[in-house]
Design a protein around this motif. Structure first.
Motif, PDB file in Angstrom:
ATOM      1  N   GLY A   1       0.866  -1.174   0.000  1.00 40.78           N
ATOM      2  CA  GLY A   1       0.000   0.000   0.000  1.00 40.78           C
ATOM      3  C   GLY A   1       0.899   1.218   0.000  1.00 40.78           C
TER       4      GLY A   1
ATOM      5  N   SER B   1       4.853  -2.432   8.802  1.00 44.58           N
ATOM      6  CA  SER B   1       5.176  -1.101   8.297  1.00 44.58           C
ATOM      7  C   SER B   1       6.498  -1.099   7.549  1.00 44.58           C
ATOM      8  CB  SER B   1       5.315  -0.116   9.470  1.00 44.58           C
ATOM      9  OG  SER B   1       4.054   0.435   9.734  1.00 44.58           O
TER      10      SER B   1
ATOM     11  N   CYS C   1       0.267   1.075   9.663  1.00 45.51           N
ATOM     12  CA  CYS C   1      -0.356  -0.057  10.372  1.00 45.51           C
ATOM     13  C   CYS C   1      -1.005   0.441  11.663  1.00 45.51           C
ATOM     14  CB  CYS C   1       0.693  -1.120  10.702  1.00 45.51           C
ATOM     15  SG  CYS C   1       1.386  -1.872   9.222  1.00 45.51           S
TER      16      CYS C   1
ATOM     17  N   LYS D   1      -3.310  -9.481   0.608  1.00 52.24           N
ATOM     18  CA  LYS D   1      -4.041  -9.022   1.801  1.00 52.24           C
ATOM     19  C   LYS D   1      -4.561 -10.176   2.662  1.00 52.24           C
ATOM     20  CE  LYS D   1      -5.720  -5.242  -1.008  1.00 52.24           C
ATOM     21  NZ  LYS D   1      -6.850  -4.836  -1.841  1.00 52.24           N
TER      22      LYS D   1
ATOM     23  N   TYR E   1       3.098   0.063   3.624  1.00 50.27           N
ATOM     24  CA  TYR E   1       2.967  -1.122   4.466  1.00 50.27           C
ATOM     25  C   TYR E   1       2.837  -2.324   3.543  1.00 50.27           C
ATOM     26  CZ  TYR E   1      -1.897  -1.111   3.035  1.00 50.27           C
ATOM     27  OH  TYR E   1      -3.031  -1.146   2.266  1.00 50.27           O
ATOM     28  N   ARG E   2       3.026  -3.518   4.116  1.00 46.89           N
ATOM     29  CA  ARG E   2       2.650  -4.724   3.383  1.00 46.89           C
ATOM     30  C   ARG E   2       1.993  -5.676   4.369  1.00 46.89           C
ATOM     31  NH1 ARG E   2       6.001  -8.648   4.332  1.00 46.89           N
ATOM     32  NH2 ARG E   2       7.959  -8.210   5.379  1.00 46.89           N
ATOM     33  N   CYS E   3       1.260  -6.641   3.841  1.00 45.04           N
ATOM     34  CA  CYS E   3       0.539  -7.563   4.708  1.00 45.04           C
ATOM     35  C   CYS E   3       1.347  -8.847   4.903  1.00 45.04           C
ATOM     36  CB  CYS E   3      -0.806  -7.911   4.089  1.00 45.04           C
ATOM     37  SG  CYS E   3      -1.832  -6.440   3.826  1.00 45.04           S
TER      38      CYS E   3
ATOM     39  N   CYS F   1      -5.114  -5.296   5.682  1.00 43.75           N
ATOM     40  CA  CYS F   1      -4.547  -6.635   5.855  1.00 43.75           C
ATOM     41  C   CYS F   1      -5.478  -7.483   6.712  1.00 43.75           C
ATOM     42  CB  CYS F   1      -3.181  -6.551   6.551  1.00 43.75           C
ATOM     43  SG  CYS F   1      -1.993  -5.565   5.647  1.00 43.75           S
TER      44      CYS F   1
ATOM     45  N   CYS G   1      -0.149  -6.594   9.718  1.00 41.07           N
ATOM     46  CA  CYS G   1       0.290  -5.474   8.893  1.00 41.07           C
ATOM     47  C   CYS G   1       1.739  -5.163   9.281  1.00 41.07           C
ATOM     48  CB  CYS G   1      -0.615  -4.270   9.160  1.00 41.07           C
ATOM     49  SG  CYS G   1      -0.101  -2.764   8.334  1.00 41.07           S
TER      50      CYS G   1
ATOM     51  N   ASP H   1      -4.637   2.548   8.574  1.00 40.32           N
ATOM     52  CA  ASP H   1      -4.840   2.827   7.144  1.00 40.32           C
ATOM     53  C   ASP H   1      -4.419   1.638   6.298  1.00 40.32           C
ATOM     54  OD1 ASP H   1      -5.754   5.359   7.387  1.00 40.32           O
ATOM     55  OD2 ASP H   1      -3.792   6.311   7.234  1.00 40.32           O
ATOM     56  N   HIS H   2      -4.970   0.461   6.556  1.00 42.90           N
ATOM     57  CA  HIS H   2      -4.540  -0.690   5.761  1.00 42.90           C
ATOM     58  C   HIS H   2      -5.688  -1.673   5.651  1.00 42.90           C
ATOM     59  CE1 HIS H   2      -4.368  -3.635   9.043  1.00 42.90           C
ATOM     60  NE2 HIS H   2      -4.014  -2.618   9.792  1.00 42.90           N
TER      61      HIS H   2
END
Length: 450
Positions: A4, A212, A199, A232, A217-219, A206, A210, A203-204
């Motif tokens: 994201g 950061s 995270c 996700k 971020y990534r899941c 996942c 989550c 704002d995600h």
């Protein structure tokens, strides 16, 4: 899946200080303008967010865009398009002095007095200044201006170091020519990303975990689950062994690689081999070296263990002739991935092509055929490798399948990215340990991809 990217930039007063002395040719100056525009495009610009100014200099200094100028993206990009080169000498010190006394001043729209505003100058130059830069740069840094120095071509590296802020390795960049200055775009787009913890702020999207990363971020998933391709959601793992994979390396052994770099390439191969599960049922590895001719070092499945593969890679001798990449790709398609040479029907095929220069033959047909045959092709280029060729070899999405770095010493970082890419295509549950290791090296990787 791309992480994201909700990149909010810290409110920054950003001033580009660009050299248009006579050594910068008009078409090269256009490349600088493209670089400046790309960085601007990624910023969160506006009167209360990031403001941008541009100083153009040669023997004289000209303000092209002031911090209090119109600060919409469209207006900024239009102003950059209009800049013309001055084509005289190189008074870099004078330009930095102008930045301190004029460009960042409150009268010109600088917001230096407010506590949470950053002041950043990006200096682009290709020459030796005709005046001193050391004292004036020290004054600029003392005034709270963070200086990034970008040198091109025959620039004097000592000058760059005198200008740049600490730590120097983050603030000094060098590119061989203006044609590759765009490789730095990503670094600067990322440098201005606010490291907001997306995270923590929720704002995600996942499903489970989550993670950061700077500005984004990534899941991830809890143990026993693997991340689905949407990036996700998560699925429970079936305790299977890593799935099968036929992986062939196609390695450039041309004379421009040089012996000490050839050793680094071998380490790079073994770094990737390390991340695989090697057996009849799982990964098989083949190795082909090419220069003016093509030589199969060992076919798929000849070696049944990681240890044996790595020993064979270490033993590989270096061919030291030309660069026939097209011929090598044709060999990969016709021979390496054939059943006669140990490839297994129905098993995913991955090719990793490594080169450091322009091919002396035609690569388009063979590159297309490799992809049309369903092989997943990664292209890794170092030094004088030609980006268009790498993109032609790489599978879709191209951005995820080709890598370039100016220096052999940084290929181990590419190795880490590749482990992740190859690995995720196998059974993701098998990949868990690498993925965990990967989060640790994520920061390292973010610093690559200039």
């Amino acid at each position: 899946p791309s992480p994201g990217t909700l990149c909010r930039t810290k409110p920054t007063d950003l001033v580009f200080i660009i050299d248009s002395s006579r050594s910068v040719r008009p078409h090269e100056f256009e490349k600088i303008k493209v670089f400046v525009s790309r960085v601007i495009e990624a910023l969160d610009v506006g009167p209360n967010a990031t403001r941008v100014g541009v100083i153009n200099y040669a023997s004289a200094v000209r303000s092209e865009l002031s911090l209090q100028g119109p600060q919409s993206k469209a207006a900024l990009l239009q102003a950059v398009r209009r800049i013309q080169p001055l084509s005289t000498g190189t008074m870099t010190g004078l330009a930095i002095q102008f930045a301190i006394s004029r460009a960042f001043s409150a009268a010109e729209g600088g917001r230096g007095s407010a506590p949470n505003f950053k002041k950043v100058a990006i200096v682009v130059t290709d020459g030796r200044p005709q005046d001193g830069v050391q004292d004036v740069s020290a004054r600029a840094r003392a005034a709270g201006i963070e200086i990034f120095a970008i040198g091109v071509g025959r620039v004097d590296m000592g000058t760059l170091r005198q200008m740049a802020s600490e730590p120097l390795d983050e603030h000094v960049d060098y590119v061989e020519s203006y044609s590759v200055i765009e490789k730095l775009t990503h670094k600067f787009q990322e440098a201005f990303c606010v490291v907001s913890d997306l995270c923590a702020t929720g704002d995600h999207d996942c499903e489970q975990v989550c993670v950061s990363i700077p500005g984004a971020y990534r899941c991830a998933c809890r143990d026993g689950f693997s991340l689905n391709s949407d990036g996700k959601t998560c699925t429970a793992c079936n305790g299977g062994l890593g799935s099968a994979l036929d992986l062939v390396f196609l390695i450039d052994g041309s004379k421009s690689v040089r012996p000490e770099n050839f050793e680094l390439v071998k380490k790079f191969i073994n770094q990737i081999v390390d991340s695989l599960e090697v057996s009849d049922k799982q990964a098989q590895v083949g190795l082909v070296q090419y220069s003016s001719s093509v030589r199969q070092e060992f076919p798929l499945g000849q070696f049944k263990s990681k240890k044996d593969i790595k020993a064979a890679v270490k033993k590989m001798s270096y061919m030291e002739k030309g660069t026939m990449t097209g011929q090598a790709l044709k060999y990969l398609v016709d021979s390496s991935f054939s059943v006669i040479n140990g490839a297994r029907p129905g098993v995913p095929k991955v090719g990793i092509v490594f080169t450091d220069g322009r091919s002396q033959d035609y690569i388009s047909d063979a590159a297309k055929k490799a992809k049309d045959s369903g092989f997943r092709m990664f292209a890794v280029g170092v030094g004088n490798a030609v980006e268009d060729e790498l993109r032609e070899i790489a599978s879709e999405p191209v951005a995820e399948h080709y890598f370039y770095t100016a220096d052999f010493r940084t290929i181990s970082k590419i190795g880490k990215k590749l482990q992740m890419k190859i690995c995720v295509e196998e059974d993701p549950c098998e990949c868990k340990s690498i993925v965990k290791f990967q989060t640790k090296v994520e920061d390292l990787i973010n610093s690559l991809q200039q």
